[in-house]
Structures are given as structure tokens and as C-alpha cells.
Design a protein around this motif. Structure first.
Motif, mmCIF file in Angstrom:
data_model
loop_
_atom_site.group_PDB
_atom_site.id
_atom_site.type_symbol
_atom_site.label_atom_id
_atom_site.label_comp_id
_atom_site.label_asym_id
_atom_site.label_seq_id
_atom_site.Cartn_x
_atom_site.Cartn_y
_atom_site.Cartn_z
ATOM 1 N N PHE A 247 -9.630 51.428 3.199
ATOM 2 C CA PHE A 247 -11.138 51.117 2.425
ATOM 3 C C PHE A 247 -10.707 49.902 1.593
ATOM 4 O O PHE A 247 -9.505 49.704 1.492
ATOM 5 C CB PHE A 247 -11.639 52.448 1.620
ATOM 6 N N PRO A 248 -11.777 49.227 1.062
ATOM 7 C CA PRO A 248 -11.534 48.066 0.306
ATOM 8 C C PRO A 248 -10.795 48.209 -0.968
ATOM 9 O O PRO A 248 -11.002 49.468 -1.519
ATOM 10 C CB PRO A 248 -12.884 47.629 0.103
ATOM 11 N N SER A 249 -9.855 47.567 -0.980
ATOM 12 C CA SER A 249 -8.775 47.585 -1.941
ATOM 13 C C SER A 249 -7.823 48.689 -1.765
ATOM 14 O O SER A 249 -6.776 48.839 -2.473
ATOM 15 C CB SER A 249 -9.337 47.944 -3.524
ATOM 16 N N GLY A 250 -7.730 49.326 -0.910
ATOM 17 C CA GLY A 250 -6.973 50.714 -0.354
ATOM 18 C C GLY A 250 -5.566 49.935 0.027
ATOM 19 O O GLY A 250 -4.435 50.656 -0.106
ATOM 20 N N ASP A 251 -5.558 49.122 0.876
ATOM 21 C CA ASP A 251 -4.081 48.321 1.204
ATOM 22 C C ASP A 251 -3.392 47.899 -0.096
ATOM 23 O O ASP A 251 -3.893 47.186 -0.769
ATOM 24 C CB ASP A 251 -4.397 47.015 1.996
ATOM 25 N N PHE A 252 -2.260 48.360 -0.034
ATOM 26 C CA PHE A 252 -1.347 47.981 -1.267
ATOM 27 C C PHE A 252 -0.628 46.820 -1.248
ATOM 28 O O PHE A 252 0.325 46.565 -0.427
ATOM 29 C CB PHE A 252 -0.338 49.386 -1.465
ATOM 30 N N MET A 253 -1.117 45.878 -1.902
ATOM 31 C CA MET A 253 -0.735 44.346 -2.006
ATOM 32 C C MET A 253 0.628 44.035 -2.588
ATOM 33 O O MET A 253 1.149 42.745 -2.887
ATOM 34 C CB MET A 253 -1.847 43.423 -1.941
ATOM 35 N N PHE A 254 0.701 44.732 -3.609
ATOM 36 C CA PHE A 254 1.780 44.553 -4.930
ATOM 37 C C PHE A 254 3.088 44.735 -4.208
ATOM 38 O O PHE A 254 3.181 45.841 -3.007
ATOM 39 C CB PHE A 254 1.588 45.274 -5.820
#
Length: 329
Positions: free
Chosen positions: A133-140
Motif C-alpha cells: 500500500f502507499p508508504s508501506g514500502d520501507f525506504m529507510f
């Protein structure tokens, strides 16, 4: 607002031992459908000893959770920090404490937010790294985080395992191969991410703690003295040993140059496969009988394996349990 408005940080418990808990839970105070009373009741019915309150971008409501704690049931204060480029759990924060969520990868604010949690002895968990879902992928980057939530039960259908968890597990496994040798590896944990009825405790993390307290439970998770279970019906005992010397999950074993036995005793997973994994990938597997009770054994050396961990999978390939590693020297 006083400390009596919030649950105590220590329960009587059973002393030192294994405790089952779900550290990713939402109530009607954020976007969950269950009241705190229902969550606590269902958690106890699911065989859990503790839960963490992790409402989105807000503290646990005062006067709500305190009366739900008990001598045999701990409630840890937390928050799901829901940023624009990934979600993370702040566990063990103070009463009324809110961690800033208005940041994203690249803006230079994440280290300050992590430090805010660490200063009070809390734990920072990278949540559902590949949620759909939007913002669910952990990009940090995982640097600065203490633990990775490799198993999240929210988005599964018939069982609490799906392709997103499979990707998260593989990503974490690759990091182990590099990080174990430098002593910087991050343990894995599993949580239900409960929003609806029937989700709590599926899966959950089983932690070896000195006592049933926030400090001891978080210390156990932080050190990797834990494994992940699909339900309270699943039991795994994983050790490395030789000649009477034995260590358990999350510990380090000094092989003294010889071969050691990896041993996994499993119950509660009928006809499952138990597999051993190292920095060389999956190295051995054993099929369990139809009643789901059995012991798998395998031998290795420190030269062959930097670590050993265990997975237990059902016949359909879905994970029913997985452990953190035991490292070898």
C-alpha cells in the motif's frame, strides 16, 4: 496525567522464561475495529503474555489500558510511526510520548527520531518492509533500527504468510550473511498488525526474557533471543551444542574448531518441513510426521557456517515458525 493512567512496566509473570507477545496492534483509538478491552481479551485467549499498543502517530490513550494489564499479562507502550516512506514501530516509549512521524527518507530527520526512542530505552522496528500500500514500502536504510519485522500478518488471506513476507524474509536473510561476521546483525520479529477480529497473535514473537517486564522483553527481542510463531500451538526449541555445551537462539557458540550439532525440536505443525539455513543458504531439511512432532538435526563447523537459523514450513510452503540465528565462532 499520571503514571497510574497507564499500564505498569512490569508484571509478576513466571520469572525467567519464554513469553509470547504481539507488538503491532491497533485499536479503535487509531484505525482498528476492536476496543482495547476486546484486544486484551482476545490476546489472552490466543495464548499471549504481552502486547504492545501501536496506534498510528499517537500515544496510547491515558486511562484506557491500565486496567487491562494483569499479573500474567503485560502491556507495552508503543507507536506505529507512519511516515511517507515507510512505517516503523517505536516500542517501550514513555507514557504520553509521541515520536515525530512527519519525515521521509532523504530529509535527514530519521536519526533524530530513532534517538528519541533509544534515549528512553525503547526499541525501533522496521515494520512490514514490503507492504502493498502507499508508504508501506520501507525506504529507510536499516542502519539505526534494532529489529526488522520480517513477518506481518495483516495482508495474508487464508494464512498469515504471503509473498510480501517472503521478500522481507529473503532480504533479511541476505543481510545476515554480511552482518553476522561484523557483529551488527538485526534480529527478526513477527507481529499480527491487528486491525480486525481474529488477527491478534497471528503471528507473534516468542521471547526469552528474565521477567515479564517491558525492559526484559525488549532486551530479549533486541538481542535476538526470540523466534516467530504462527500461533500458540506451534513450539520450537532450537539449540547448538557439543559435548554437553549448549546454547540457544540469539546466542554465540564457540566451536573450538570442531563440529557442532544443530537441533530443532518442533511440535504443532503437521507434516511440515524443518530446514536449516546459514550464510550459504538452505543447507538441510527434514520432513516431520503427520502429527507435527519431531526433531531435526544437522552438523556444521564455524568454517562452514557463520550462523544457523531454522524455518518450519507447512506442506503448502507457508512458514509456520522461524528463528533468529545462533552465531558460530
Amino acid at each position: 496525567m499520571s503514571s497510574s493512567d497507564f499500564p505498569p512496566v512490569r508484571a509478576r509473570g513466571r520469572g525467567a522464561g519464554w513469553y509470547r507477545g504481539d507488538c503491532h496492534v491497533h485499536s479503535v483509538h487509531s484505525d482498528g475495529e476492536l476496543a482495547p478491552e476486546e484486544l486484551a481479551s482476545r490476546a489472552r485467549l490466543a495464548g499471549l503474555d504481552f502486547i504492545a499498543t501501536t496506534e498510528h502517530n499517537s500515544a496510547a490513550a491515558p486511562g484506557v489500558w491500565a486496567q487491562l494489564a494483569a499479573d500474567d499479562f503485560l502491556i507495552v507502550l508503543g507507536e506505529e510511526v507512519t511516515t511517507r516512506t515507510g512505517h516503523w514501530l517505536a516500542l517501550g516509549i514513555g507514557p504520553g510520548q509521541v515520536v515525530d512521524w512527519n519525515h521521509r527518507v532523504g530529509d535527514g530527520l530519521i536519526d533524530r527520531c530513532l534517538d528519541q526512542v533509544h534515549r528512553v530505552g525503547g526499541l525501533c522496528v522496521a515494520a512490514h518492509p514490503h507492504a502493498p500500500f502507499p508508504s508501506g514500502d520501507f525506504m529507510f536504510p536499516f542502519r539505526g533500527f534494532d529489529v526488522v519485522e520480517v513477518w506481518n500478518g495483516l495482508w495474508a488471506s487464508d494464512r498469515p504468510w504471503n509473498a510480501d513476507n517472503e521478500v522481507a524474509l529473503a532480504e533479511w536473510d541476505r543481510s545476515l550473511a554480511a552482518d553476522v561476521r561484523t557483529g551488527t546483525w538485526r534480529p527478526a520479529m513477527g507481529n499480527s498488525d491487528t486491525h480486525l477480529e481474529g488477527q491478534i497473535g497471528v503471528p507473534h514473537t516468542v521471547v526469552l526474557a528474565e521477567e515479564l517486564s517491558t525492559r526484559a522483553v525488549l532486551d530479549g527481542i533486541r538481542s535476538g533471543r526470540s523466534w516467530i510463531a504462527e500461533s500458540a500451538q506451534v513450539h520450537v526449541s532450537f539449540t547448538l551444542g557439543v559435548g554437553g555445551r549448549v546454547v540457544g537462539v540469539g546466542e554465540q557458540f564457540a566451536t573450538r574448531g570442531g563440529r557442532v550439532e544443530a537441533r530443532a525440536a518442533v511440535t504443532g505443525v503437521p507434516s511440515a518441513a524443518v530446514s536449516f539455513h546459514t550464510d550459504r543458504g538452505k543447507v538441510h531439511h527434514v520432513s516431520l510426521p503427520g502429527d507435527g512432532a519431531g526433531v531435526a538435526q544437522w552438523h556444521t563447523t564455524a568454517e562452514e557456517s557463520a550462523f544457523v537459523r531454522v524455518e518450519v514450513r507447512r506442506p503448502d510452503g507457508h512458514v509456520a515458525a522461524l528463528t533468529n540465528p545462533i552465531t558460530l565462532t
